[in-house]
Design an enzyme around this catalytic site. Structure first.
Site, PDB file in Angstrom:
ATOM      1  N   CYS A   1     -18.281   7.411  -2.472  1.00  0.00           N
ATOM      2  CA  CYS A   1     -18.712   8.765  -2.814  1.00  0.00           C
ATOM      3  C   CYS A   1     -19.097   9.463  -1.517  1.00  0.00           C
ATOM      4  O   CYS A   1     -19.997   8.998  -0.805  1.00  0.00           O
ATOM      5  CB  CYS A   1     -19.910   8.691  -3.766  1.00  0.00           C
ATOM      6  SG  CYS A   1     -20.773  10.266  -3.898  1.00  0.00           S
TER       7      CYS A   1
ATOM      8  N   GLU B   1      -6.595   9.321   5.189  1.00  0.00           N
ATOM      9  CA  GLU B   1      -6.217  10.131   4.029  1.00  0.00           C
ATOM     10  C   GLU B   1      -7.413  10.391   3.108  1.00  0.00           C
ATOM     11  O   GLU B   1      -7.451   9.925   1.964  1.00  0.00           O
ATOM     12  CB  GLU B   1      -5.095   9.456   3.231  1.00  0.00           C
ATOM     13  CG  GLU B   1      -3.782   9.409   3.966  1.00  0.00           C
ATOM     14  CD  GLU B   1      -2.625   8.932   3.085  1.00  0.00           C
ATOM     15  OE1 GLU B   1      -2.880   8.297   2.052  1.00  0.00           O
ATOM     16  OE2 GLU B   1      -1.471   9.198   3.441  1.00  0.00           O
TER      17      GLU B   1
ATOM     18  N   CYS C   1     -20.397  12.201  -9.559  1.00  0.00           N
ATOM     19  CA  CYS C   1     -21.646  11.493  -9.903  1.00  0.00           C
ATOM     20  C   CYS C   1     -22.875  12.398  -9.742  1.00  0.00           C
ATOM     21  O   CYS C   1     -22.772  13.548  -9.326  1.00  0.00           O
ATOM     22  CB  CYS C   1     -21.782  10.242  -9.042  1.00  0.00           C
ATOM     23  SG  CYS C   1     -22.313  10.570  -7.350  1.00  0.00           S
TER      24      CYS C   1
ATOM     25  N   GLU D   1       2.143   8.495   9.723  1.00  0.00           N
ATOM     26  CA  GLU D   1       2.786   7.483   8.880  1.00  0.00           C
ATOM     27  C   GLU D   1       4.044   8.061   8.265  1.00  0.00           C
ATOM     28  O   GLU D   1       4.059   9.211   7.821  1.00  0.00           O
ATOM     29  CB  GLU D   1       1.874   7.071   7.716  1.00  0.00           C
ATOM     30  CG  GLU D   1       0.609   6.371   8.094  1.00  0.00           C
ATOM     31  CD  GLU D   1      -0.218   6.070   6.845  1.00  0.00           C
ATOM     32  OE1 GLU D   1       0.339   5.997   5.736  1.00  0.00           O
ATOM     33  OE2 GLU D   1      -1.443   5.952   6.992  1.00  0.00           O
TER      34      GLU D   1
ATOM     35  N   TRP E   1       5.164   3.194  -4.364  1.00  0.00           N
ATOM     36  CA  TRP E   1       4.244   3.881  -5.276  1.00  0.00           C
ATOM     37  C   TRP E   1       4.941   4.947  -6.120  1.00  0.00           C
ATOM     38  O   TRP E   1       4.281   5.682  -6.839  1.00  0.00           O
ATOM     39  CB  TRP E   1       3.066   4.477  -4.503  1.00  0.00           C
ATOM     40  CG  TRP E   1       3.409   5.111  -3.183  1.00  0.00           C
ATOM     41  CD1 TRP E   1       3.216   4.545  -1.953  1.00  0.00           C
ATOM     42  CD2 TRP E   1       3.995   6.400  -2.939  1.00  0.00           C
ATOM     43  NE1 TRP E   1       3.649   5.394  -0.951  1.00  0.00           N
ATOM     44  CE2 TRP E   1       4.128   6.546  -1.532  1.00  0.00           C
ATOM     45  CE3 TRP E   1       4.410   7.444  -3.757  1.00  0.00           C
ATOM     46  CZ2 TRP E   1       4.664   7.681  -0.933  1.00  0.00           C
ATOM     47  CZ3 TRP E   1       4.948   8.585  -3.152  1.00  0.00           C
ATOM     48  CH2 TRP E   1       5.068   8.687  -1.764  1.00  0.00           C
TER      49      TRP E   1
ATOM     50  N   LYS F   1       3.141  -5.234  -0.623  1.00  0.00           N
ATOM     51  CA  LYS F   1       4.116  -6.199  -0.095  1.00  0.00           C
ATOM     52  C   LYS F   1       5.553  -5.761  -0.321  1.00  0.00           C
ATOM     53  O   LYS F   1       6.459  -6.246   0.336  1.00  0.00           O
ATOM     54  CB  LYS F   1       3.877  -7.598  -0.667  1.00  0.00           C
ATOM     55  CG  LYS F   1       3.957  -7.721  -2.173  1.00  0.00           C
ATOM     56  CD  LYS F   1       3.570  -9.148  -2.577  1.00  0.00           C
ATOM     57  CE  LYS F   1       3.686  -9.346  -4.073  1.00  0.00           C
ATOM     58  NZ  LYS F   1       2.703  -8.535  -4.829  1.00  0.00           N
ATOM     59  N   PHE F   2       5.769  -4.801  -1.215  1.00  0.00           N
ATOM     60  CA  PHE F   2       7.126  -4.272  -1.393  1.00  0.00           C
ATOM     61  C   PHE F   2       7.311  -2.918  -0.704  1.00  0.00           C
ATOM     62  O   PHE F   2       8.344  -2.276  -0.857  1.00  0.00           O
ATOM     63  CB  PHE F   2       7.486  -4.185  -2.880  1.00  0.00           C
ATOM     64  CG  PHE F   2       7.643  -5.547  -3.496  1.00  0.00           C
ATOM     65  CD1 PHE F   2       8.606  -6.428  -3.012  1.00  0.00           C
ATOM     66  CD2 PHE F   2       6.813  -5.973  -4.520  1.00  0.00           C
ATOM     67  CE1 PHE F   2       8.745  -7.703  -3.547  1.00  0.00           C
ATOM     68  CE2 PHE F   2       6.940  -7.240  -5.064  1.00  0.00           C
ATOM     69  CZ  PHE F   2       7.912  -8.112  -4.575  1.00  0.00           C
TER      70      PHE F   2
END
Ligand code: GLA
Length: 657
Positions: A118, A153, A160, A305, A313, A354-355
């Site tokens: 947070c 990022e 909250c 990146e 994703w 890992k992929f």
């Protein structure tokens, strides 16, 4: 103030996120051997290393990082050192549950993934400051250090109770008095009037549509709250190393951070770019993000990146076919990048990514991806002395504003089909396909240097932005505004007449009687083209009707209006039509394509003295280039015709006029 030049020192940086804590130390030696083979000159260390450095509260395990920093330096590889604060270790959430974010429903966001903090939590901030302080003190004098990378990022939103208190402080600073807040939020509607600051909460899950001005301020607040975290860490590292530039990597065109404001707080602007390899317009997306980041940086910028191959994703994750990684990497350089970096150096064998591809994939050094990686590394080294630090000048600016995006995407809007980023992309695409280089700008920026300013869709325009547009046109500029622009003021209050009166006068249009959004599969006929997504009902008021709606309820009413150098386009023309329209307006404004007569799919960009030619198509093409040039990647001389292979790139340096 330090700048990117202090990190690049005349080179284009090439490398990526290096997460060596995943591997035994023997692998580090292998990594260094292969990095050198690939031409890697920069790695980003420490992004997710918090639990390795501080395995329990207050502990410090720096030995492994010392060895890595030394190893990198010994091999001539610079280090972009990250503060590890984006991913708190499990002990933090376990011992200090108040550091964990809560979502809009009040559900806790647990550890077990990453980025669970947070931004308003004093406990999180104290731990983040402490580790940043120790990291900066330890590596301030290390010769491998070239740049600071704060967090990663910034994207975590929280609803909250601590956030509620922080939000109220932010609101008190903004409004001073509760009456002013009630007025700005229009709380007289639906019995929402606040009688005490303590009654104000973040816009949590509610029975029905939430107050849009409230949610708009919460978005502004969240961007600022995250930026406070960034600034706190930036100030710590800058105190230790005033000569080392500081960045934090943006997610591009992401709604959570007002990147215009953030960029002002950075020495170097960096971004993570992941076009979908399957997207036939991936090259345009890459160009757009490059243009946007360069404009935020006001000069060279960093691809912090990208993926050498597939991400993991998306629903379906496609690899990059041969040549595409190279094409998009060199394209970013053409658009002003002085660093081409990846997530991540070596593909993981365990864990959530890992992929996800790496520069060095599971296929190893004989794999296709690594071979292409190495080719890019050697080509960037060849280009470096000609390119690094050089600038791009554009005649055209596309206006973009996070505040307007946020305001336009609220509950209660007229069409959920309207996706702000898609509209911006459609307009940028039209200019990109017509061969013109564009900058991006905020609507309150100085626009006087541009021949043409386009506003794809800015639903919210402040009074200052409207003044700016008016004086830009009065000063001789050409302005094109897309539909649903200038509707709301700073507080998301609809302006009388459906658009600011001064803007209507500038554009030569009358009161907007109704907005007519279109369904997903619907189009509206206009003279000479089809409109999509949106249409509007208004009469001209001084402007010339360039194209009228045909048939349907709006038959005969204006779709496109011109009033001298100011244009209004009240629908989203299909791509060919938008390209033709903007091409014509740009020609009239003197904003010419970089190179005339290019075959389809070929992009030309001028950076400094160099001309980049990029073939985004899968077919080889021949391009005619006037004058004599040297091609810098091959060293060949080029006079007249030049063949670009599928996804081919040429970088031309002129030898004769
Ligand atoms: C972002 C993150 C990286 C990684 C990549 C995957 O850019 O910063 O840590 O997760 O996405 O594409």
């Amino acid at each position: 103030m330090p700048s990117l030049d202090d990190s690049t020192r005349g080179r284009i940086l090439f490398g990526g996120d290096y997460n060596p804590e995943q591997w035994p130390e023997e692998t580090w030696q292998e990594d260094v051997r292969l990095m050198k083979r690939a031409g890697v000159n920069s790695v980003t260390l420490g992004v997710f290393s918090w639990a390795t450095i501080e395995p329990r509260p207050g502990a410090r395990e720096f030995g492994w990082l010392d060895r890595l920093m030394d190893l990198m330096h010994a091999n001539g590889i610079g280090v972009v050192l990250a503060t590890p604060t984006s991913s708190p270790p499990p002990w933090m959430g376990s011992r200090h549950p108040e550091t964990l974010p809560r979502d809009e429903q009040g559900q806790t966001v647990w550890w077990g993934s990453r980025q669970q903090f947070c931004a308003s939590s004093p406990t999180y901030r104290a731990y983040a400051a402490a580790i940043t302080e120790d990291l900066a003190a330890r590596y301030a004098g290390h010769p491998a250090l070239t740049m600071w990378h704060i967090n990663n990022e910034y994207c975590t939103h929280c609803w909250c109770d601590e956030t509620a208190r922080h939000f109220r402080r932010w609101l008190r600073t903004k409004y001073g008095a509760l009456d002013a807040l009630n007025e700005a939020w229009g709380t007289a509607f639906w019995s929402q009037r606040y009688d005490a600051w303590e009654e104000i909460i973040p816009p949590r899950r509610a029975q029905y549509m939430r107050n849009p001005a409230h949610t708009l301020d919460f978005k502004r607040f969240t961007s600022d709250a995250l930026m406070e975290c960034y600034i706190a860490e930036r100030d710590i590292v800058a105190r230790h190393t005033p000569h080392i530039p500081v960045t934090t990597n943006f997610m591009p065109l992401w709604s959570g951070q007002d990147a215009w404001r953030w960029a002002e707080q950075e020495d170097v602007v960096s971004v993570d770019i992941y076009p979908d390899p399957k997207d036939p317009l991936g090259g345009q997306y890459n160009a757009m993000l490059g243009d946007m980041t360069r404009s935020q940086a006001r000069g060279p910028w960093v691809v912090m990146e990208q993926a050498a191959g597939a991400v993991n994703w998306r629903g379906v994750n496609h690899p990059k076919p041969p040549g595409l990684n190279r094409l998009w990497s060199l394209q970013s350089v053409a658009h002003g990048a002085d660093a081409v970096c990846y997530f991540q150096w070596r593909q993981s064998r365990q864990g959530a990514e890992k992929f996800h591809s790496g520069m060095l994939t599971h296929a190893g050094e004989d794999g296709r991806t690594f071979k292409e990686t190495s080719r890019i590394g050697s080509e960037l080294a060849r280009l470096s002395p000609h390119v690094a630090g050089s600038r791009i000048s554009a005649d055209i600016a596309v206006l973009h504003d996070w505040g307007s995006w946020w305001a336009g995407q609220q509950d209660g809007r007229l069409s959920t089909q309207l996706d702000y980023t898609e509209v911006v992309r459609a307009w940028h695409r039209a200019l990109w396909e017509s061969g013109r280089t564009t900058d991006f700008a905020h609507p309150e920026h100085d626009l006087t240097g541009y021949r043409l300013v386009v506003v794809p869709h800015l639903y919210l325009l402040t009074d200052a932005a409207i003044d700016n547009l008016l004086s830009y046109v009065r000063g001789g500029g050409t302005l094109v505004c897309g539909f649903l622009t200038g509707v709301a003021d700073e507080d998301d209050r609809v302006r009388a007449g459906g658009m600011d009166a001064r803007l209507r006068e500038l554009l030569g249009i009358g009161t907007v009687h109704e907005w007519w959004p279109l369904d997903a599969d619907e189009s509206v006929e206009c003279e000479g083209f089809l409109g999509t997504l949106w249409s509007e009902e208004f009469e001209p008021a001084g402007g010339e009707v360039v194209a009228a709606y045909r048939g349907g309820e709006l038959d005969g009413l204006p779709a496109v209006v011109r009033n001298g150098r100011a244009w209004y386009v009240s629908t989203l023309p299909e791509s060919d039509a938008l390209r033709a329209l903007l091409g014509r307006i740009a020609d009239d404004a003197g904003a010419a394509p970089v190179l005339a007569g290019l075959p389809g799919g070929v992009e030309a960009v001028r950076r400094g003295e160099l001309l980049f030619l990029l073939n985004h198509s899968r077919e080889a093409v021949t391009v005619q280039v006037p004058g004599s040039h040297q091609e810098l990647l091959t060293g060949e001389r080029v006079s007249a015709g030049l063949t670009l292979e599928r996804y081919g790139v040429a970088v031309l340096s002129r030898t004769t006029p």
